[in-house]
Design a protein around this motif. Sequence first.
Motif, PDB file in Angstrom:
ATOM      1  N   HIS A 176       0.838  -1.202   0.000  1.00  0.00           N
ATOM      2  CA  HIS A 176       0.000   0.000   0.000  1.00  0.00           C
ATOM      3  C   HIS A 176       0.876   1.257   0.000  1.00  0.00           C
ATOM      4  N   ASN A 196       2.470   1.599  -3.497  1.00  0.00           N
ATOM      5  CA  ASN A 196       1.460   2.026  -4.473  1.00  0.00           C
ATOM      6  C   ASN A 196       1.078   3.489  -4.298  1.00  0.00           C
ATOM      7  N   SER A 197       1.045   3.968  -3.065  1.00  0.00           N
ATOM      8  CA  SER A 197       0.600   5.337  -2.810  1.00  0.00           C
ATOM      9  C   SER A 197       1.599   6.390  -3.284  1.00  0.00           C
ATOM     10  N   GLU A 224       0.866   5.205 -11.081  1.00  0.00           N
ATOM     11  CA  GLU A 224       0.178   3.972 -11.448  1.00  0.00           C
ATOM     12  C   GLU A 224       0.465   2.923 -10.387  1.00  0.00           C
ATOM     13  N   PRO A 225      -0.498   2.012 -10.155  1.00  0.00           N
ATOM     14  CA  PRO A 225      -0.251   0.971  -9.146  1.00  0.00           C
ATOM     15  C   PRO A 225       0.921   0.070  -9.535  1.00  0.00           C
ATOM     16  N   ILE A 270      -1.456  -4.918  -8.041  1.00  0.00           N
ATOM     17  CA  ILE A 270      -2.915  -4.954  -8.017  1.00  0.00           C
ATOM     18  C   ILE A 270      -3.312  -6.271  -7.374  1.00  0.00           C
ATOM     19  N   THR A 283       2.253  -5.083 -11.686  1.00  0.00           N
ATOM     20  CA  THR A 283       1.910  -4.469 -12.966  1.00  0.00           C
ATOM     21  C   THR A 283       3.145  -4.300 -13.850  1.00  0.00           C
TER      22      THR A 283
END
Length: 115
Positions: A58, A61-62, A66-67, A70, A84
């Motif tokens: 998390h 990703n933050s 883009e993530p 996923i 990804t």
Amino acid sequence: MANPQFNLNGRIWLEVNGEKVLGHGRVELLERIHASGSIRQAALQMKMSYKQAWDLIHHINSHFEEPIVISQRGGKGGGKATVTDEGLKLIQEFHKMQGRLAEFLKQNSGIIDFH
């Protein structure tokens, strides 16, 4: 006493506003998620809790547009996690930077003389 030979050593990590976002351990986590398709399995392999692994993902990703990972919630067959294309590029770039650092350290170790 003989003169000691000093060597350089170091690691790379990426920071955003002074906050560590990505380093060796987090890249390893991403690689294990990619290989297993599971945050839970990656966490078990690294001897960390699922919550700790999820919090790290998390956090990563933050900090990107883009993530990087996923995830899909589990059901009868369990959850699924995917690194990804952006995440795979990030892993590759991190390893390139680590390689450049290793080369720099190799070239410059042993040249320090404190006399």
